[in-house]
Design an enzyme around this catalytic site. Structure first.
Site, PDB file in Angstrom:
ATOM      1  N   GLY A  30      40.468  23.570  26.951  1.00 30.32           N
ATOM      2  CA  GLY A  30      40.575  24.217  28.263  1.00 30.32           C
ATOM      3  C   GLY A  30      41.452  25.439  28.148  1.00 30.32           C
ATOM      4  O   GLY A  30      42.113  25.647  27.123  1.00 30.32           O
ATOM      5  N   PRO A  31      41.490  26.250  29.204  1.00 33.73           N
ATOM      6  CA  PRO A  31      42.323  27.449  29.149  1.00 33.73           C
ATOM      7  C   PRO A  31      43.802  27.076  29.162  1.00 33.73           C
ATOM      8  O   PRO A  31      44.149  25.908  29.394  1.00 33.73           O
ATOM      9  CB  PRO A  31      41.953  28.187  30.444  1.00 33.73           C
ATOM     10  CG  PRO A  31      41.520  27.094  31.371  1.00 33.73           C
ATOM     11  CD  PRO A  31      40.836  26.071  30.512  1.00 33.73           C
ATOM     12  N   ASP A  62      55.334  27.873  17.277  1.00 28.90           N
ATOM     13  CA  ASP A  62      55.502  27.923  18.731  1.00 28.90           C
ATOM     14  C   ASP A  62      56.800  27.224  19.122  1.00 28.90           C
ATOM     15  O   ASP A  62      56.869  26.005  19.178  1.00 28.90           O
ATOM     16  CB  ASP A  62      54.306  27.244  19.399  1.00 28.90           C
ATOM     17  CG  ASP A  62      54.402  27.281  20.919  1.00 28.90           C
ATOM     18  OD1 ASP A  62      55.423  27.763  21.445  1.00 28.90           O
ATOM     19  OD2 ASP A  62      53.450  26.819  21.577  1.00 28.90           O
ATOM     20  N   GLU A 103      48.253  22.191  20.100  1.00 29.92           N
ATOM     21  CA  GLU A 103      47.870  23.518  19.617  1.00 29.92           C
ATOM     22  C   GLU A 103      46.985  23.411  18.378  1.00 29.92           C
ATOM     23  O   GLU A 103      47.209  24.070  17.357  1.00 29.92           O
ATOM     24  CB  GLU A 103      49.111  24.375  19.287  1.00 29.92           C
ATOM     25  CG  GLU A 103      50.150  24.469  20.386  1.00 29.92           C
ATOM     26  CD  GLU A 103      49.642  25.173  21.644  1.00 29.92           C
ATOM     27  OE1 GLU A 103      48.516  25.689  21.636  1.00 29.92           O
ATOM     28  OE2 GLU A 103      50.377  25.172  22.633  1.00 29.92           O
ATOM     29  N   CYS A 128      43.224  29.468  39.062  1.00 33.88           N
ATOM     30  CA  CYS A 128      43.218  30.913  38.837  1.00 33.88           C
ATOM     31  C   CYS A 128      44.473  31.539  39.441  1.00 33.88           C
ATOM     32  O   CYS A 128      44.776  31.328  40.626  1.00 33.88           O
ATOM     33  CB  CYS A 128      41.969  31.531  39.454  1.00 33.88           C
ATOM     34  SG  CYS A 128      41.956  33.336  39.315  1.00 33.88           S
ATOM     35  N   VAL A 149      49.263  35.308  19.458  1.00 34.68           N
ATOM     36  CA  VAL A 149      50.380  35.897  20.209  1.00 34.68           C
ATOM     37  C   VAL A 149      50.986  34.753  21.029  1.00 34.68           C
ATOM     38  O   VAL A 149      50.457  34.367  22.081  1.00 34.68           O
ATOM     39  CB  VAL A 149      49.910  37.035  21.145  1.00 34.68           C
ATOM     40  CG1 VAL A 149      51.092  37.588  21.929  1.00 34.68           C
ATOM     41  CG2 VAL A 149      49.227  38.139  20.355  1.00 34.68           C
ATOM     42  N   CYS A 163      37.733  36.652  38.319  1.00 33.83           N
ATOM     43  CA  CYS A 163      39.002  37.360  38.107  1.00 33.83           C
ATOM     44  C   CYS A 163      39.227  37.718  36.643  1.00 33.83           C
ATOM     45  O   CYS A 163      40.117  38.509  36.328  1.00 33.83           O
ATOM     46  CB  CYS A 163      40.160  36.540  38.673  1.00 33.83           C
ATOM     47  SG  CYS A 163      40.037  36.399  40.472  1.00 33.83           S
TER      48      CYS A 163
END
Ligand code: ADP
Ligand SMILES: Cc1cn([C@H]2C[C@H](O)[C@@H](COP(=O)(O)O)O2)c(=O)[nH]c1=O
Length: 208
Positions: A30-31, A62, A103, A128, A149, A163
């Site tokens: 998922g995002p 991380d 991750e 969102c 990043v 969006c």
């Protein structure tokens, strides 16, 4: 473990049959901000209650919220071992019943390669940051071009399909981004309370 009439090993603590030592793969995708780490922590805690030996692995690159644990954006943590690749922990990992990897994209490269070999795939969505609809995508706020990043709300937002193509945050005509990372009680409560429709039949209060 016990054996049934088909000589198939059945782990009574598990939700499914485990044939031989093959195990199974559960993939959570998922995002960003969709709750993947939250769900990983929930499942690992559940496995631990069921007496499984659990190894929890975090990506050493991380260190956003903690050096020695997995951490969600809202700061739930669980101690973990840190590594950049899986090779150094491989033999140790084989001594555990369950291996939880946060991750996974950094450990496995293209995570989509795991979809066909996973027994179970869960795709989560976030909210969102621009319009409050369900968000299936992540959008980078900075101009950095590298693939990796590391960052959180400082560099990324979750967005819906519409969006994703909206004006770049930072441009003069940008829509306001919602800050879901700051606890509401510590936000500066300016303006009046508004209600926004986030999906058919669902209303949420928000501060605008
Ligand atoms: N846009 C957003 N949509 C949903 N949750 C968000 C958003 N921004 C921040 N959050 C916070 O992030 C938490 C989920 O974090 P986490 O489990 O680390 O997600 P992921 O691992 O998918 O990035 C939510 O419980 C919520 O507190
Ligand atoms: C989209 C994207 C993300 N990253 C980094 C940013 C974060 O450090 C992690 C994702 O963490 P989360 O648990 O899903 O919130 O990955 C990146 O390096 N490159 C990207 O394109």
């Amino acid at each position: 473990m016990s054996e049934n009439t088909y000589n198939c090993k059945f782990d009574q603590r598990s939700d499914c049959n485990v044939k031989g030592q093959s195990g199974h793969i559960e993939l959570i995708i998922g995002p960003m901000f969709s709750g993947k780490t939250t769900e990983l922590i929930r499942r690992l805690k559940r496995y631990r209650v069921a007496q499984y030996g659990c190894l929890i692995v975090k990506y050493a690159g991380d260190t956003r919220y903690t050096d020695n644990g997995v951490a969600t954006h809202d700061r739930q943590t669980l101690p973990a071992i840190s590594t950049k690749t899986l090779a150094p922990i491989f033999s140790d990992a084989l001594t555990y019943d369950v291996i939880g990897i946060d991750e996974g994209q950094f450990a496995f490269g293209d995570i989509l390669n795991l979809v066909p070999v996973a027994e179970n795939v869960t795709k989560l969505s976030a909210i969102c940051a621009i319009c409050y609809q369900s968000a299936a995508f992540t959008r980078r706020k900075t101009k950095e071009n590298e693939v990796e990043v590391i960052g959180g709300g400082d560099k990324y937002v979750a967005v819906c399909r519409t969006c994703f193509a909206a004006p770049i945050p930072g441009s003069p005509d940008r829509l306001p981004l919602r800050d879901f990372n700051t606890p509401v009680d510590s936000k500066k409560l300016v303006g009046k309370k508004t209600r926004r429709r986030i999906s058919e039949g669902t209303w949420m209060s928000s501060l605008a």
